[in-house]
Design a protein around this motif. Structure first.
Motif, PDB file in Angstrom:
ATOM      1  N   VAL A  30      -3.934  -1.001  -2.976  1.00 53.74           N
ATOM      2  CA  VAL A  30      -3.181  -1.401  -1.778  1.00 53.74           C
ATOM      3  C   VAL A  30      -2.693  -2.847  -1.877  1.00 53.74           C
ATOM      4  CG1 VAL A  30      -4.330   0.274  -0.280  1.00 53.74           C
ATOM      5  CG2 VAL A  30      -5.272  -2.034  -0.494  1.00 53.74           C
ATOM      6  N   THR A  31      -2.648  -3.383  -3.115  1.00 54.54           N
ATOM      7  CA  THR A  31      -2.267  -4.786  -3.283  1.00 54.54           C
ATOM      8  C   THR A  31      -1.038  -5.013  -4.152  1.00 54.54           C
ATOM      9  OG1 THR A  31      -3.721  -5.086  -5.201  1.00 54.54           O
ATOM     10  CG2 THR A  31      -4.673  -5.531  -3.023  1.00 54.54           C
ATOM     11  N   THR A  32      -0.574  -3.990  -4.877  1.00 54.88           N
ATOM     12  CA  THR A  32       0.501  -4.236  -5.848  1.00 54.88           C
ATOM     13  C   THR A  32       1.776  -3.434  -5.610  1.00 54.88           C
ATOM     14  OG1 THR A  32      -0.361  -2.566  -7.370  1.00 54.88           O
ATOM     15  CG2 THR A  32      -1.150  -4.847  -7.656  1.00 54.88           C
ATOM     16  N   ASN A  65       0.810  -1.227   0.000  1.00 50.74           N
ATOM     17  CA  ASN A  65       0.000   0.000   0.000  1.00 50.74           C
ATOM     18  C   ASN A  65       0.842   1.276   0.000  1.00 50.74           C
ATOM     19  OD1 ASN A  65       0.899  -0.709   2.617  1.00 50.74           O
ATOM     20  ND2 ASN A  65      -0.735   0.469   3.591  1.00 50.74           N
ATOM     21  N   LEU A  66       2.151   1.169  -0.215  1.00 50.68           N
ATOM     22  CA  LEU A  66       3.032   2.337  -0.135  1.00 50.68           C
ATOM     23  C   LEU A  66       3.476   2.815  -1.515  1.00 50.68           C
ATOM     24  CD1 LEU A  66       4.736   4.325   1.584  1.00 50.68           C
ATOM     25  CD2 LEU A  66       6.555   2.596   1.565  1.00 50.68           C
ATOM     26  N   SER A  67       3.340   4.113  -1.728  1.00 48.68           N
ATOM     27  CA  SER A  67       3.841   4.773  -2.935  1.00 48.68           C
ATOM     28  C   SER A  67       4.759   5.910  -2.509  1.00 48.68           C
ATOM     29  CB  SER A  67       2.692   5.338  -3.773  1.00 48.68           C
ATOM     30  OG  SER A  67       1.792   4.328  -4.148  1.00 48.68           O
ATOM     31  N   ILE A  68       5.858   6.067  -3.230  1.00 46.41           N
ATOM     32  CA  ILE A  68       6.837   7.113  -2.939  1.00 46.41           C
ATOM     33  C   ILE A  68       7.006   7.953  -4.197  1.00 46.41           C
ATOM     34  CG2 ILE A  68       9.239   7.598  -2.302  1.00 46.41           C
ATOM     35  CD1 ILE A  68       9.185   4.621  -1.118  1.00 46.41           C
ATOM     36  N   VAL A  69       6.884   9.273  -4.053  1.00 51.74           N
ATOM     37  CA  VAL A  69       7.084  10.184  -5.173  1.00 51.74           C
ATOM     38  C   VAL A  69       8.160  11.187  -4.782  1.00 51.74           C
ATOM     39  CG1 VAL A  69       6.037  11.890  -6.705  1.00 51.74           C
ATOM     40  CG2 VAL A  69       4.673   9.953  -5.868  1.00 51.74           C
ATOM     41  N   VAL A  70       9.190  11.265  -5.598  1.00 49.34           N
ATOM     42  CA  VAL A  70      10.257  12.247  -5.385  1.00 49.34           C
ATOM     43  C   VAL A  70      10.061  13.388  -6.372  1.00 49.34           C
ATOM     44  CG1 VAL A  70      12.737  12.681  -5.459  1.00 49.34           C
ATOM     45  CG2 VAL A  70      11.880  10.515  -4.534  1.00 49.34           C
ATOM     46  N   LEU A  71       9.951  14.596  -5.838  1.00 52.74           N
ATOM     47  CA  LEU A  71       9.893  15.805  -6.656  1.00 52.74           C
ATOM     48  C   LEU A  71      11.333  16.265  -6.836  1.00 52.74           C
ATOM     49  CD1 LEU A  71       6.966  17.572  -4.765  1.00 52.74           C
ATOM     50  CD2 LEU A  71       6.818  16.132  -6.819  1.00 52.74           C
ATOM     51  N   ASP A  72      11.888  16.012  -8.007  1.00 48.79           N
ATOM     52  CA  ASP A  72      13.322  16.213  -8.235  1.00 48.79           C
ATOM     53  C   ASP A  72      13.588  17.479  -9.035  1.00 48.79           C
ATOM     54  OD1 ASP A  72      16.025  16.057  -8.698  1.00 48.79           O
ATOM     55  OD2 ASP A  72      15.954  14.117  -9.722  1.00 48.79           O
ATOM     56  N   ASN A  73      14.030  18.520  -8.318  1.00 49.55           N
ATOM     57  CA  ASN A  73      14.425  19.761  -8.989  1.00 49.55           C
ATOM     58  C   ASN A  73      15.942  19.883  -9.099  1.00 49.55           C
ATOM     59  OD1 ASN A  73      15.125  20.343  -6.363  1.00 49.55           O
ATOM     60  ND2 ASN A  73      13.984  22.253  -6.239  1.00 49.55           N
ATOM     61  N   VAL A  89       2.033  11.411 -14.706  1.00 47.71           N
ATOM     62  CA  VAL A  89       1.616  11.715 -13.336  1.00 47.71           C
ATOM     63  C   VAL A  89       0.205  11.180 -13.105  1.00 47.71           C
ATOM     64  CG1 VAL A  89       1.063  13.556 -11.680  1.00 47.71           C
ATOM     65  CG2 VAL A  89       3.095  13.749 -13.137  1.00 47.71           C
ATOM     66  N   GLU A  90      -0.696  11.427 -14.047  1.00 50.19           N
ATOM     67  CA  GLU A  90      -2.079  10.945 -13.927  1.00 50.19           C
ATOM     68  C   GLU A  90      -2.123   9.429 -13.848  1.00 50.19           C
ATOM     69  OE1 GLU A  90      -4.606  12.674 -16.965  1.00 50.19           O
ATOM     70  OE2 GLU A  90      -3.686  14.635 -16.633  1.00 50.19           O
ATOM     71  N   ALA A  91      -1.328   8.751 -14.670  1.00 51.71           N
ATOM     72  CA  ALA A  91      -1.306   7.286 -14.650  1.00 51.71           C
ATOM     73  C   ALA A  91      -0.798   6.776 -13.307  1.00 51.71           C
ATOM     74  CB  ALA A  91      -0.438   6.759 -15.791  1.00 51.71           C
ATOM     75  N   PHE A  92       0.251   7.410 -12.787  1.00 52.25           N
ATOM     76  CA  PHE A  92       0.782   6.996 -11.487  1.00 52.25           C
ATOM     77  C   PHE A  92      -0.239   7.285 -10.389  1.00 52.25           C
ATOM     78  CE2 PHE A  92       3.468   7.206  -7.690  1.00 52.25           C
ATOM     79  CZ  PHE A  92       4.181   6.025  -7.828  1.00 52.25           C
ATOM     80  N   ALA A  93      -0.892   8.437 -10.459  1.00 49.45           N
ATOM     81  CA  ALA A  93      -1.896   8.812  -9.451  1.00 49.45           C
ATOM     82  C   ALA A  93      -3.023   7.793  -9.403  1.00 49.45           C
ATOM     83  CB  ALA A  93      -2.446  10.206  -9.738  1.00 49.45           C
ATOM     84  N   SER A  94      -3.389   7.236 -10.552  1.00 52.00           N
ATOM     85  CA  SER A  94      -4.487   6.263 -10.582  1.00 52.00           C
ATOM     86  C   SER A  94      -4.115   4.966  -9.872  1.00 52.00           C
ATOM     87  CB  SER A  94      -4.911   5.969 -12.021  1.00 52.00           C
ATOM     88  OG  SER A  94      -3.911   5.242 -12.703  1.00 52.00           O
ATOM     89  N   SER A  95      -2.820   4.701  -9.691  1.00 54.15           N
ATOM     90  CA  SER A  95      -2.392   3.475  -9.003  1.00 54.15           C
ATOM     91  C   SER A  95      -2.283   3.655  -7.495  1.00 54.15           C
ATOM     92  CB  SER A  95      -1.038   3.004  -9.558  1.00 54.15           C
ATOM     93  OG  SER A  95       0.008   3.884  -9.144  1.00 54.15           O
ATOM     94  N   LEU A  96      -2.364   4.875  -7.002  1.00 58.77           N
ATOM     95  CA  LEU A  96      -2.139   5.135  -5.579  1.00 58.77           C
ATOM     96  C   LEU A  96      -3.176   4.483  -4.675  1.00 58.77           C
ATOM     97  CD1 LEU A  96      -1.067   8.904  -5.592  1.00 58.77           C
ATOM     98  CD2 LEU A  96       0.373   6.864  -5.693  1.00 58.77           C
TER      99      LEU A  96
END
Length: 196
Positions: free
Chosen positions: A155-157, A97-105, A145-152
């Motif tokens: 909680v199973t994958t 159930n964990l997703s990590i997003v790094v905002l890389d500037n 971003v939208e595709a990744f957001a839809s996976s958030l």
């Protein structure tokens, strides 16, 4: 990536949290916390004001404690570099159930904008994959971003990891409560637990 193709950090975070439902959002030090607050204060926002390097481990703890809830950590490249070892622990524990997003500037925004290692040799997506986080990807478009957001909400994958190259805009700080006890009690209350 050319500077013209960099993503707008606030637009990225707003899209990630747009359909969050009951997801817990953990914000790393500084700008990512302001970005989460700008997307809308929420009972399940955990703002970290001075815990540099700790966002992923705190998110991991929440994911293990609340396995039926999606947990998303949104942090910056400087903090992720400081807490890189946490990716190995995530890869070992494998919280679905964990997703990590790094905002890389590619900069240490909180300490003066010095160039970070991601501008040269550090490949955070490669590190995450090497640590056992199979779903690790670079994000460079809002469609991604939208595709990744839809996976958030899944909680199973997980776990899943994404690094988004963002612009270095110095945006207005959107401040939420800086009272740690209030923030923790608010999250606990959203789970139906009594305050500490």
């Amino acid at each position: 990536m050319s500077k013209a193709n960099l993503l707008d950090r606030r637009a990225v975070v707003a899209q990630l949290l747009k359909d969050r439902n009951g997801a817990i959002a953990v914000g790393g030090l500084g700008a990512s916390t302001y970005d989460i607050a700008a997307a809308g204060d929420h009972d399940r926002n955990l703002y970290l004001w001075g815990a540099m390097g700790g966002a992923v481990m705190i998110g991991l703890g929440l994911a293990l404690a609340q396995p039926s809830l999606p947990v998303v950590v949104i942090t910056g490249d400087g903090e992720m570099l400081m807490g890189m070892g946490s990716l190995a622990t995530v890869g070992l524990q494998r919280p679905a159930n964990l997703s990590i997003v790094v905002l890389d500037n590619e900069a240490y925004g909180e300490t003066g904008g010095q160039v970070s290692h991601t501008a040269a040799s550090a490949d955070l997506v490669g590190v995450a994959k090497a640590c056992g986080i199979k779903d690790s990807r670079a994000i460079s478009t809002m469609a991604e971003v939208e595709a990744f957001a839809s996976s958030l909400q899944d909680v199973t994958t997980g776990p899943r990891f994404a690094s988004a190259k963002i612009d270095g805009a110095n945006l207005e700080r959107v401040l939420s409560s800086r009272d740690g006890t209030y923030i923790v009690n608010r999250i606990r209350g959203s789970f139906g637990h009594t305050p500490i």
